[in-house]
Design a protein around this motif. Structure first.
Motif, PDB file in Angstrom:
ATOM      1  N   SER A   1      17.308   9.506 -75.158  1.00 40.34           N
ATOM      2  CA  SER A   1      17.215   8.620 -73.401  1.00 40.34           C
ATOM      3  C   SER A   1      16.168   9.783 -73.154  1.00 40.34           C
ATOM      4  CB  SER A   1      18.180   8.587 -72.699  1.00 40.34           C
ATOM      5  OG  SER A   1      18.393   8.055 -71.623  1.00 40.34           O
TER       6      SER A   1
ATOM      7  N   SER B   1      13.765   8.913 -68.306  1.00 41.90           N
ATOM      8  CA  SER B   1      14.092   8.165 -67.346  1.00 41.90           C
ATOM      9  C   SER B   1      14.081   6.982 -66.668  1.00 41.90           C
ATOM     10  CB  SER B   1      14.293   8.999 -65.890  1.00 41.90           C
ATOM     11  OG  SER B   1      12.837   9.032 -65.790  1.00 41.90           O
ATOM     12  N   TYR B   2      15.099   5.890 -65.695  1.00 41.75           N
ATOM     13  CA  TYR B   2      14.436   4.976 -65.477  1.00 41.75           C
ATOM     14  C   TYR B   2      12.973   4.534 -65.689  1.00 41.75           C
ATOM     15  CZ  TYR B   2      14.936   5.315 -60.796  1.00 41.75           C
ATOM     16  OH  TYR B   2      14.491   6.206 -60.051  1.00 41.75           O
TER      17      TYR B   2
ATOM     18  N   ASP C   1       8.612   2.330 -65.859  1.00 41.36           N
ATOM     19  CA  ASP C   1       7.640   2.100 -64.584  1.00 41.36           C
ATOM     20  C   ASP C   1       6.619   1.580 -65.026  1.00 41.36           C
ATOM     21  OD1 ASP C   1       6.667   0.852 -62.242  1.00 41.36           O
ATOM     22  OD2 ASP C   1       7.325   2.126 -61.124  1.00 41.36           O
TER      23      ASP C   1
ATOM     24  N   ARG D   1      10.696   1.655 -73.829  1.00 43.45           N
ATOM     25  CA  ARG D   1      11.405   0.503 -74.368  1.00 43.45           C
ATOM     26  C   ARG D   1      12.505   0.770 -75.522  1.00 43.45           C
ATOM     27  NH1 ARG D   1       7.327  -3.926 -73.750  1.00 43.45           N
ATOM     28  NH2 ARG D   1       6.165  -4.045 -71.291  1.00 43.45           N
TER      29      ARG D   1
ATOM     30  N   VAL E   1      17.902   4.511 -71.416  1.00 44.96           N
ATOM     31  CA  VAL E   1      17.640   4.540 -69.993  1.00 44.96           C
ATOM     32  C   VAL E   1      18.402   5.590 -68.915  1.00 44.96           C
ATOM     33  CG1 VAL E   1      16.912   3.690 -67.568  1.00 44.96           C
ATOM     34  CG2 VAL E   1      16.030   2.505 -70.182  1.00 44.96           C
ATOM     35  N   ASN E   2      18.331   6.459 -68.272  1.00 42.95           N
ATOM     36  CA  ASN E   2      19.485   6.792 -67.494  1.00 42.95           C
ATOM     37  C   ASN E   2      18.840   7.187 -66.050  1.00 42.95           C
ATOM     38  OD1 ASN E   2      18.254   9.738 -67.120  1.00 42.95           O
ATOM     39  ND2 ASN E   2      17.660   9.981 -68.821  1.00 42.95           N
ATOM     40  N   HIS E   3      19.462   7.437 -65.415  1.00 51.93           N
ATOM     41  CA  HIS E   3      19.595   7.137 -63.727  1.00 51.93           C
ATOM     42  C   HIS E   3      20.173   8.352 -62.790  1.00 51.93           C
ATOM     43  CE1 HIS E   3      19.257   3.471 -64.796  1.00 51.93           C
ATOM     44  NE2 HIS E   3      18.479   2.924 -63.637  1.00 51.93           N
TER      45      HIS E   3
END
Length: 306
Positions: A70, A72-73, A77, A88, A92-94
């Motif tokens: 995983s 980060s989001y 970007d 992709r 995804v993690n926050h």
């Protein structure tokens, strides 16, 4: 507050409370991952989670297939991450402790500015967390790449990336332009002086950083008056502009700045190349080197913009 937003917000808060309650319950009951992490501490990690855009990208470059689970989001970007397309492929993690914990990683990668509560809680749960400092020089970049290689058991891959970086920098050093002064100028009139990765990029490009020449270190504001009076040979700003007027970018529409940018060779370097240190940071060096060569050949300023 609209009903749908209120319901969504309430649900989100409830989810967070549930996650934290779950973590606290596990901590109280002693159901840590310490056993698994402890035995794997000396082995190459098999399930890695990264919570920082810089460790995201470095891990994507270094990790073996299937090793990184995983990112980060922010890794997805394109304005922030050079490897947005590659990101992709990963979950995804926050950066929330509960979501990372439930991914059952045997290693978590974080930046030194990653939320301290999250890092602390994950460590209390027995999860191995490795933190990386922001790079402020190319020596730092080399050190971080090699450390990532050691942590992931991918030393050969890390050395190959260091060699790639050094090759690009060597080509840039073959065409120095020490007689040219360059000014970096960003939102809110900020510039980057000594001790920053951007300054390292400027130096590697064979140029003189106006901010460093003026005695500035770190990230500081450079008044527009000083910038105009200094009359740099080249001007670097980010190509990003807000869609609507913003006070942070009011300097860019000031008549004095417009006049300077029209009279000075200008190059836009996307911020994603200098936010994090990696072999792709050398792309920023290449951009500046090419712009400087064009400036020298033309013999005058003229909006050079690769």
């Amino acid at each position: 507050m609209p009903a749908r937003v209120e319901i969504a917000t309430t649900a989100s808060r409830a989810s967070c409370r549930y996650g934290r309650t779950l973590l606290l319950s596990l901590m109280a009951g002693g159901l840590f991952l310490a056993g698994a992490c402890g035995t794997a501490a000396m082995e190459s990690p098999k399930r890695v989670v990264s919570m920082n855009v810089c460790t995201d990208q470095m891990a994507m470059l270094v990790a073996d297939d299937g090793q990184l689970h995983s990112v980060s989001y922010l890794a997805g970007d394109p304005a922030t991450s050079v490897l947005a397309v590659e990101a992709r492929r990963f979950v995804v993690n926050h950066g929330q402790a509960e979501e990372v914990f439930l991914m059952q990683p045997d290693l978590v990668l974080a930046g030194s500015y990653t939320t301290r509560a999250t890092v602390g809680l994950l460590r209390q749960l027995g999860i191995r967390v490795e933190e990386f400092q922001p790079e402020t020089s190319f020596d730092d970049v080399r050190a971080s790449l090699r450390r990532m290689g050691d942590i992931l058991g991918r030393q050969s891959r890390a050395e190959a990336l260091v060699a790639e970086l050094d090759g690009k920098l060597a080509r840039a050093r073959a065409h120095p332009h020490r007689d040219l002064t360059i000014a970096t100028y960003f939102a809110n009139s900020y510039t980057s002086g000594a001790g920053t990765l951007i300054d390292a990029v400027v130096t590697a490009s064979g140029l003189t950083n106006l901010a460093t020449k003026l005695g500035l270190s770190g990230t500081q504001q450079l008044p527009l008056e000083l910038l105009v009076l200094a009359k740099p040979d080249m001007l670097v700003d980010s190509e990003a502009r807000y869609a609507t007027p913003a006070l942070a970018q009011q300097t860019f529409v000031h008549p004095a700045y417009r006049a300077l940018s029209e009279e000075t060779a200008r190059v836009s370097v996307p911020a994603k190349y200098t936010i994090c240190g990696a072999p792709f940071t050398a792309t920023a060096v290449e951009m500046l080197t090419e712009a400087a060569a064009s400036r020298s050949e033309s013999g005058h300023a003229g909006g050079a913009q690769p």
